[in-house]
Structures are given as structure tokens and as C-alpha cells.
Design a protein around this motif. Sequence first.
Motif, PDB file in Angstrom:
ATOM      1  N   LEU A 430      36.213  38.228 -27.459  1.00  0.00           N
ATOM      2  CA  LEU A 430      36.644  39.519 -26.921  1.00  0.00           C
ATOM      3  C   LEU A 430      35.657  40.622 -27.291  1.00  0.00           C
ATOM      4  O   LEU A 430      35.321  41.480 -26.467  1.00  0.00           O
ATOM      5  N   SER A 431      35.173  40.616 -28.529  1.00  0.00           N
ATOM      6  CA  SER A 431      34.199  41.625 -28.955  1.00  0.00           C
ATOM      7  C   SER A 431      32.902  41.479 -28.168  1.00  0.00           C
ATOM      8  O   SER A 431      32.314  42.475 -27.717  1.00  0.00           O
ATOM      9  N   ALA A 432      32.437  40.236 -28.006  1.00  0.00           N
ATOM     10  CA  ALA A 432      31.201  40.008 -27.252  1.00  0.00           C
ATOM     11  C   ALA A 432      31.343  40.461 -25.806  1.00  0.00           C
ATOM     12  O   ALA A 432      30.395  41.010 -25.220  1.00  0.00           O
ATOM     13  N   ALA A 433      32.510  40.235 -25.212  1.00  0.00           N
ATOM     14  CA  ALA A 433      32.729  40.667 -23.830  1.00  0.00           C
ATOM     15  C   ALA A 433      32.675  42.189 -23.714  1.00  0.00           C
ATOM     16  O   ALA A 433      32.070  42.728 -22.781  1.00  0.00           O
ATOM     17  N   VAL A 434      33.291  42.912 -24.669  1.00  0.00           N
ATOM     18  CA  VAL A 434      33.254  44.381 -24.645  1.00  0.00           C
ATOM     19  C   VAL A 434      31.825  44.878 -24.810  1.00  0.00           C
ATOM     20  O   VAL A 434      31.373  45.792 -24.108  1.00  0.00           O
ATOM     21  N   VAL A 435      31.075  44.283 -25.755  1.00  0.00           N
ATOM     22  CA  VAL A 435      29.677  44.690 -25.973  1.00  0.00           C
ATOM     23  C   VAL A 435      28.850  44.458 -24.718  1.00  0.00           C
ATOM     24  O   VAL A 435      28.046  45.306 -24.311  1.00  0.00           O
ATOM     25  N   LEU A 436      29.039  43.315 -24.076  1.00  0.00           N
ATOM     26  CA  LEU A 436      28.296  43.001 -22.859  1.00  0.00           C
ATOM     27  C   LEU A 436      28.582  44.011 -21.756  1.00  0.00           C
ATOM     28  O   LEU A 436      27.668  44.494 -21.081  1.00  0.00           O
ATOM     29  N   VAL A 513      28.528  44.164 -35.495  1.00  0.00           N
ATOM     30  CA  VAL A 513      28.157  45.578 -35.637  1.00  0.00           C
ATOM     31  C   VAL A 513      26.645  45.716 -35.822  1.00  0.00           C
ATOM     32  O   VAL A 513      26.003  46.619 -35.271  1.00  0.00           O
ATOM     33  N   PHE A 514      26.058  44.817 -36.616  1.00  0.00           N
ATOM     34  CA  PHE A 514      24.614  44.866 -36.824  1.00  0.00           C
ATOM     35  C   PHE A 514      23.869  44.666 -35.507  1.00  0.00           C
ATOM     36  O   PHE A 514      22.852  45.324 -35.243  1.00  0.00           O
ATOM     37  N   TYR A 515      24.356  43.765 -34.657  1.00  0.00           N
ATOM     38  CA  TYR A 515      23.706  43.541 -33.363  1.00  0.00           C
ATOM     39  C   TYR A 515      23.735  44.812 -32.525  1.00  0.00           C
ATOM     40  O   TYR A 515      22.737  45.172 -31.882  1.00  0.00           O
ATOM     41  N   ILE A 516      24.874  45.513 -32.530  1.00  0.00           N
ATOM     42  CA  ILE A 516      24.983  46.756 -31.755  1.00  0.00           C
ATOM     43  C   ILE A 516      23.979  47.787 -32.265  1.00  0.00           C
ATOM     44  O   ILE A 516      23.235  48.406 -31.486  1.00  0.00           O
ATOM     45  N   CYS A 517      23.946  47.964 -33.597  1.00  0.00           N
ATOM     46  CA  CYS A 517      23.038  48.959 -34.178  1.00  0.00           C
ATOM     47  C   CYS A 517      21.574  48.576 -33.955  1.00  0.00           C
ATOM     48  O   CYS A 517      20.741  49.424 -33.612  1.00  0.00           O
ATOM     49  N   ASN A 518      21.255  47.325 -34.136  1.00  0.00           N
ATOM     50  CA  ASN A 518      19.871  46.872 -33.997  1.00  0.00           C
ATOM     51  C   ASN A 518      19.401  46.941 -32.544  1.00  0.00           C
ATOM     52  O   ASN A 518      18.224  47.143 -32.274  1.00  0.00           O
ATOM     53  N   TYR A 519      20.337  46.764 -31.595  1.00  0.00           N
ATOM     54  CA  TYR A 519      19.988  46.844 -30.177  1.00  0.00           C
ATOM     55  C   TYR A 519      19.676  48.275 -29.761  1.00  0.00           C
ATOM     56  O   TYR A 519      18.812  48.517 -28.916  1.00  0.00           O
ATOM     57  N   LEU A 520      20.387  49.231 -30.367  1.00  0.00           N
ATOM     58  CA  LEU A 520      20.274  50.621 -29.941  1.00  0.00           C
ATOM     59  C   LEU A 520      19.291  51.431 -30.771  1.00  0.00           C
ATOM     60  O   LEU A 520      18.929  52.540 -30.376  1.00  0.00           O
ATOM     61  N   THR A 521      18.917  50.953 -31.945  1.00  0.00           N
ATOM     62  CA  THR A 521      18.020  51.710 -32.824  1.00  0.00           C
ATOM     63  C   THR A 521      16.900  50.812 -33.308  1.00  0.00           C
ATOM     64  O   THR A 521      16.879  49.619 -33.044  1.00  0.00           O
ATOM     65  N   ARG A 522      15.988  51.404 -34.072  1.00  0.00           N
ATOM     66  CA  ARG A 522      14.873  50.642 -34.632  1.00  0.00           C
ATOM     67  C   ARG A 522      14.735  50.883 -36.134  1.00  0.00           C
ATOM     68  O   ARG A 522      13.649  50.878 -36.679  1.00  0.00           O
ATOM     69  N   SER A 525      16.216  46.718 -41.178  1.00  0.00           N
ATOM     70  CA  SER A 525      17.350  45.799 -41.172  1.00  0.00           C
ATOM     71  C   SER A 525      18.308  46.066 -42.318  1.00  0.00           C
ATOM     72  O   SER A 525      19.531  45.969 -42.164  1.00  0.00           O
ATOM     73  N   ALA A 526      17.772  46.417 -43.485  1.00  0.00           N
ATOM     74  CA  ALA A 526      18.647  46.654 -44.635  1.00  0.00           C
ATOM     75  C   ALA A 526      19.612  47.793 -44.370  1.00  0.00           C
ATOM     76  O   ALA A 526      20.805  47.718 -44.715  1.00  0.00           O
ATOM     77  N   LEU A 527      19.123  48.879 -43.777  1.00  0.00           N
ATOM     78  CA  LEU A 527      19.984  50.018 -43.471  1.00  0.00           C
ATOM     79  C   LEU A 527      21.053  49.619 -42.457  1.00  0.00           C
ATOM     80  O   LEU A 527      22.221  50.016 -42.585  1.00  0.00           O
ATOM     81  N   MET A 528      20.654  48.826 -41.483  1.00  0.00           N
ATOM     82  CA  MET A 528      21.622  48.407 -40.478  1.00  0.00           C
ATOM     83  C   MET A 528      22.737  47.549 -41.084  1.00  0.00           C
ATOM     84  O   MET A 528      23.912  47.693 -40.749  1.00  0.00           O
ATOM     85  N   ILE A 529      22.346  46.649 -41.990  1.00  0.00           N
ATOM     86  CA  ILE A 529      23.352  45.804 -42.632  1.00  0.00           C
ATOM     87  C   ILE A 529      24.301  46.658 -43.463  1.00  0.00           C
ATOM     88  O   ILE A 529      25.523  46.424 -43.466  1.00  0.00           O
ATOM     89  N   THR A 530      23.762  47.660 -44.166  1.00  0.00           N
ATOM     90  CA  THR A 530      24.618  48.542 -44.978  1.00  0.00           C
ATOM     91  C   THR A 530      25.611  49.283 -44.095  1.00  0.00           C
ATOM     92  O   THR A 530      26.805  49.378 -44.410  1.00  0.00           O
ATOM     93  N   ILE A 531      25.116  49.839 -42.995  1.00  0.00           N
ATOM     94  CA  ILE A 531      26.011  50.566 -42.083  1.00  0.00           C
ATOM     95  C   ILE A 531      27.086  49.628 -41.536  1.00  0.00           C
ATOM     96  O   ILE A 531      28.265  50.001 -41.426  1.00  0.00           O
ATOM     97  N   ALA A 532      26.671  48.414 -41.203  1.00  0.00           N
ATOM     98  CA  ALA A 532      27.644  47.466 -40.665  1.00  0.00           C
ATOM     99  C   ALA A 532      28.719  47.139 -41.682  1.00  0.00           C
ATOM    100  O   ALA A 532      29.919  47.115 -41.363  1.00  0.00           O
ATOM    101  N   LEU A 533      28.321  46.903 -42.927  1.00  0.00           N
ATOM    102  CA  LEU A 533      29.306  46.578 -43.956  1.00  0.00           C
ATOM    103  C   LEU A 533      30.249  47.747 -44.216  1.00  0.00           C
ATOM    104  O   LEU A 533      31.458  47.569 -44.394  1.00  0.00           O
ATOM    105  N   VAL A 534      29.687  48.962 -44.246  1.00  0.00           N
ATOM    106  CA  VAL A 534      30.540  50.145 -44.453  1.00  0.00           C
ATOM    107  C   VAL A 534      31.533  50.275 -43.310  1.00  0.00           C
ATOM    108  O   VAL A 534      32.719  50.586 -43.521  1.00  0.00           O
TER     109      VAL A 534
END
Length: 750
Positions: A430-436, A513-522, A525-534
Motif C-alpha cells: 500500500l505504501s509503495a502504491a501511494v509513493v508510485l 521514508v529514506f527512498y522518498i527523501c533520497n529520490y527528492l533530495t541529494r 545518506s546518513a542525514l537521510m537515514i536519521t530523518i527517516a528514523l526520526v
Amino acid sequence: MNLITDLALILIVAGIVTLLFKKLKQPLVLGYIVAGFLVSPNMPYTMSVVDKANIHTWADIGVMFLLFSLGLDFSFKKILKMGMAPIIASLTIIFCMASLGMFIGHTFGWGKMDCIFLGGMLAMSSTTIIYKAFDDLGLTQQRFAGLVMSVLILEDILAIVMMVMLGAIADGGNPDGSEMLNSIMRIGFFLILWFVVGLFIIPLFLRKTRRLMNDETMIIVALGLCCLMAVISTKVGFSGAFGAFVMGSILAETVEADKIIKLVEPVKNLFGAIFFVSVGMLVEPGILVKYALPIIAIVFTILLGQSIFGTTGFMLSGQPLKTAMRCGFSMAQIGEFAFIIASLGLSLKVISNFLYPVVVAVSVITTFLTPYMIKAAVPTYDFIERNLPKKWSRRIRHLGTAHQTSAAESNDWKKLIRKMVVNTLIYGILSAAVVLIMFSMALPVCRQTFGHWPGNAVCGLTTVALISPFLRSMVMKNLHSDEFQRLWVESRLNRLPLIFLVLVKIFVAASVVFYICNYLTRFKSALMITIALVAIILMALSRSLKHRSIKLERMFLMNLHSREIAAQVSGRKRPLFEGHLLDRDIHISVVTIPEESLWAGKSLKELKFRVRFGVHVSSILRGRQRINIPNGNTIVFPGDNIQVIGNDEQLSLFARALHDEIIADDPDIEKREMKLRQIRVSSGSQFLNKTLGESGIRDKYNCMVVGLEEGKENLSMITPTHKFEEGDVIWVVGEVEDLKKLEDPSLPPL
């Protein structure tokens, strides 16, 4: 005009042939195929169809409606309740039959691709042919039929994977494990997505429009949904018939399912007949003669292979020998998916031209033999049991029961892991479908409206907000289940693996969440993982998200179980003790008393079901009334749904008697017309000075006096004590022959 001409020819010939087969007590499927052969251009001595292309189009529609009806009868929940048994049986049968098919092709010196595609064709039994044969033979209520249909449904799903693999082989690709896994994941993704989303939307739509639905609108809506899912299925690379089956399985979970089944039945019968007629049209006598030896060899391969490997597969899945043989013998044919695989090979130009008509001929022959193979299973089992050593026979007889008992003893770890995997899979899809959807549709709009980076931020935050209920449920669900709590308390050694499972769930959610952030920003990776965990932690602590996810789950579960709830309220759901009877080869069957049944109007004491057939009547469902444990004085009425308990043989005898003991059609119905006559009571009349009750007009002559003419505008009513006098003019109603007996010389008509 050619279409109407061809349709008229097909239906007329099919009607005549099927009436003949009905008279001969043969399955109607065989009659349809014979009718197709008679109207095909390959038959020079009869009228033939002008435009075969249109007929094939109608036949494709027939396959779609047949699988739609199949989905209505066999929902996904029924398959899931059967556990691993259908999976084990289907995988065993497909692997063994595919290998056997390739071996046969190699024996005749055919090319490599011919052998591979032949193996794929022989691996798939025909869902539509078996379903129709079971229906014609009155076996759909028996337990082994349900086992066969569950395996056939899985075979149809696996056939799509096989077609992908065959396409990759034909293109010169290397169908390794990753390619197969990708195909299976793609099918599983769309299946679960369609099923979950469908159970949210369709029951809600039907519930809101229930007051507006009559029979006409219901069938239009149901067939519209069927065609819509067929179109969607085609767009994403699957067959339209597969999509129709998915929509049928979704509608099978709704309250309206029983009504839809009745309404769709005539449509399914019409288009299904055209499909089987089109199969018979593909028979070419020249091919039958030229390739007679390969055709006979392939037919025997299917009959023996399915009988042996089919029985073995069902025994490995935990069924006793008798049930396994009935299942295996039922699957000894090929059908629609063999035609589809052959068409794929021809379109890719990788198989020889002779293979398609050979497969059609094999399909026709095995279809003819299907009912006889089904009937031969029990005598073959009796023969084997008589000739096996008693020690072997006893072990085989108890093999299925022992296997089922051990399979039922699942521990808390297995239950917990299964729940977590299913939960993570559903919410991940369901999450993958919404992201797509957001990235393909909303992201370009956001970038155009707000600019590139602000648009990315708006789309990303919106996407995370939309999937947050799914991600929270993915992480938090099952952490307070009984299995988790018991494992946590029972042993400290369990706590580390339990924590690991929770971390895995968090990692999966964080990856989304990391995939969403990594797709939209540059960013790094460490910052993206932190944001995802938060973000995951905030979701886990959010009470509003908790309430939203619980509300969504409750709505889904209510839609999923709405049909069962309605069945419980109306008294149509079978009792819970049925599951305990299955282990003893006894189950419950529901039959409907026909309007023309000779049983109607008689009491259970008079019918003597227990003495005649050995069955027990547990309940009678009459409209909204449910009569549990009826006594001998209970009267049976037309339209009653009777729940009877017995084994397969007893229920078969009962069903046969129900079908046979009916009021025969009246051959002289035209002579039964009612007439109204005037009769004068003369001085020599036998009714003179007799009362109406003493005259015997009703009892002796089967006529009725409706009134006495006394010169008034209206007739005078006659009481039973009225004495007839000379000159009385009476009006009598009766059948023509009875009135003639009444009108003798002493009672001359006016």
C-alpha cells in the motif's frame, strides 16, 4: 449480419446437440465441443460459421465470465484457510507434468522450444472444463471438488508466471531465479493491492447504493466491475480473464455475492457455451490423421501423468489416498491456458505451426474423457485397496489424517512470524502504491506550481503524511499480540530475537521514508537515514495516527467480514462444528428444494431421509426463518434450503434423488385449459334435490360451482347446504374433459 447468422447457427446446433447429450446423460461440455466441430469450416458436410474472428472474440468474453463466476464461488479467504496444502499439490503437479511434457516432445524429435512450450501446456489443467464437469455431474458440493478448485486457482496464477518465463526464454533471455522472483513479486503486488483496495471501495459503494439496486442495476454494475478489472489487468500486463477472476473474488466477500451469483449465471452459461463451441471449431481432421501417434501419446501422458503425479501431489499435501485419487483423476486434461501458451509461442514465432492444432486436439480428447476419469477414480481406488497388502493400505489410509494433525500444531513463533510477514507485506505494498502515484502524478504538478525544490518538499511531506498510517501499523502492529507477550514472558532467550524482528520492521519502514527523501533530495545518506528514523519514531508515538490506522483496519475488516456477518444475522452461515466433521469424512451440504419437487408438502417423517440415504437434516432455512433440528412433523416447502449432514456417497445419493424425484412435465398441458359453462338442472338430473356437498361436482367430477343465476346482474353465491331445484341454472368451472363427463344427457347445457 454475419455475426447474427453465426450466432444463430452456433446456438441452434449447440441447443440440439446438448439436448441429445442431456438425454444420454453426458456432460454438456462434450456437447458444446461436438457442436463446435459440426459448425466449423473443417466439417464439409454441414453449414459452417462465416466469421471465426467474431466467434473467438465472444469466446474470450466467455472465458472472462467463467473465471468471474469462479471467483464468486471461490474467494481468496477459502484458499488461505486451506493453508499450504494447495501450494504443495500445485507445485508438485506443475513441475512433474512440465518435465513429462518436455520428455515426450524430445522423444518425438521436436525442437527445443516446442518441447519447452509443450511442457508448459501440459502443466496446466483446465479450470473452466473441470468446473463445468463438476457442475454437470453434481459434484460441486463435495469436499474433494473444493480441493481441486483451490489448486486450479493457484495453477492459473502460476500460469502467468510461467508465461513470463516462456517469453523470456523465447526472447533469448536467461530466466534465472531473480527473473522468476521479480515475476512472482509483481503478481503478488498487484493481487494484494487490488484485493485490499477493492475491499475498501467496492463494499462501501454497494452499501451506499443498496437501496437503489434492483436485479437489473445489480447485474449491470457487477458485469461493469468485472470488465473494468479485466481492462486494468490487461493494462498492467496480465490477462483480462485473470482480472475478472480477481474482481469475482472481491465481490465474493460482499453481502450481495449470493444475489450476483444468481444474476450472472445466465450470462456465464451463454458465453461459456460459445467458448466451448469455439474450442470444438479448432479441431482439424487433417491434423488428427497426420499427427495421430503424437496426439495419442500426449493424451496417455496427460491421463497417466495427472493420475499418478496429481494423486502424489495431493497426498504430499496431506490428503488420504481416496481423496487424492479423486482430485488427481479430475485434473487429467488441458484447456484454456494451453491455448494461451500456444498462442504466445506462435506470436513469438518460436514454435512449429503443427503444435497448436495438436494441443487443441489433445484438449478436446481429454475434455471428452474428463467425466469418465472423474468417475473412474473411486473404482480404481477400490481395486488398489483390495490388492494392496493390509499393512500398506492401513498406513496410506491414515497418512492424510496424521499429516493434517501435525500441520495444525503450529507454535507461537510460527504464528507471530506469519502475522508479521503478512502485515509488513500488505502495508508495504500500500505504501509503495501511494509513493508510485504521488511521484508519477503529483510531483510534476508540485514542481510546476512551487518550483523544483519547494515542489519536491511539498510532494515529499504529503507522501509521508499519506503513508504514515500504513508505516505506523507496519511497525507497531503485533507487538501487543498474545503470541508476542507469551514469548517475551516465557524466556529471556526469546527477547533478543523478538527485538530483532521489531528492528527489521522499523528498518523496512525507514527504508520507505529514506527512498522518498533520497529520490527528492541529494543530501548525504546518513542525514537521510536519521530523518527517516526520526519520522518513524514520531509516527509510532502519534496517537492521532494510531486512531486513523485502527479506523482504517476496522473498516477493512468490516468490509472483509460483511458477508459472514450478514449470513450470521440471517441464519445462512454454516455451523462452526462443520470443521470437526471434515476429519471424519463427513460434511454439511446445502440443497434447495425445487418448485417441482415431489418432496414439497411432505413431512420429514414421510420422506425418511435418514433411512433412505443415511443423511441427517440439521437445519431448514426458509426465507428469514431458520428451523434448527427440525422434528419429524416439519413440512418441507418449495424453495427451502436444507442443511444435510453425511459423507460424499450419502450426499451424492441424496442429491441424485432430489434431482430425479420431481413432478414430470405434463405432455398434454394444452388439454388442461379451464372452461366456464352454464348448466340447467332438469327434472331427470342426478343433482335434483341434492345439496352442493352431496352432488359430488367437486369431488367426483373435479369441477367447481361458481354461482347460481337468478336473473340478477350478479351471480348468487351457493352455500354447501343449498338444494338444487328444477330449472336452476348454475355456472360451473372445470377442465374440458371433466366438463364433458359432467354434461351427460340428464344435464343438458344451455
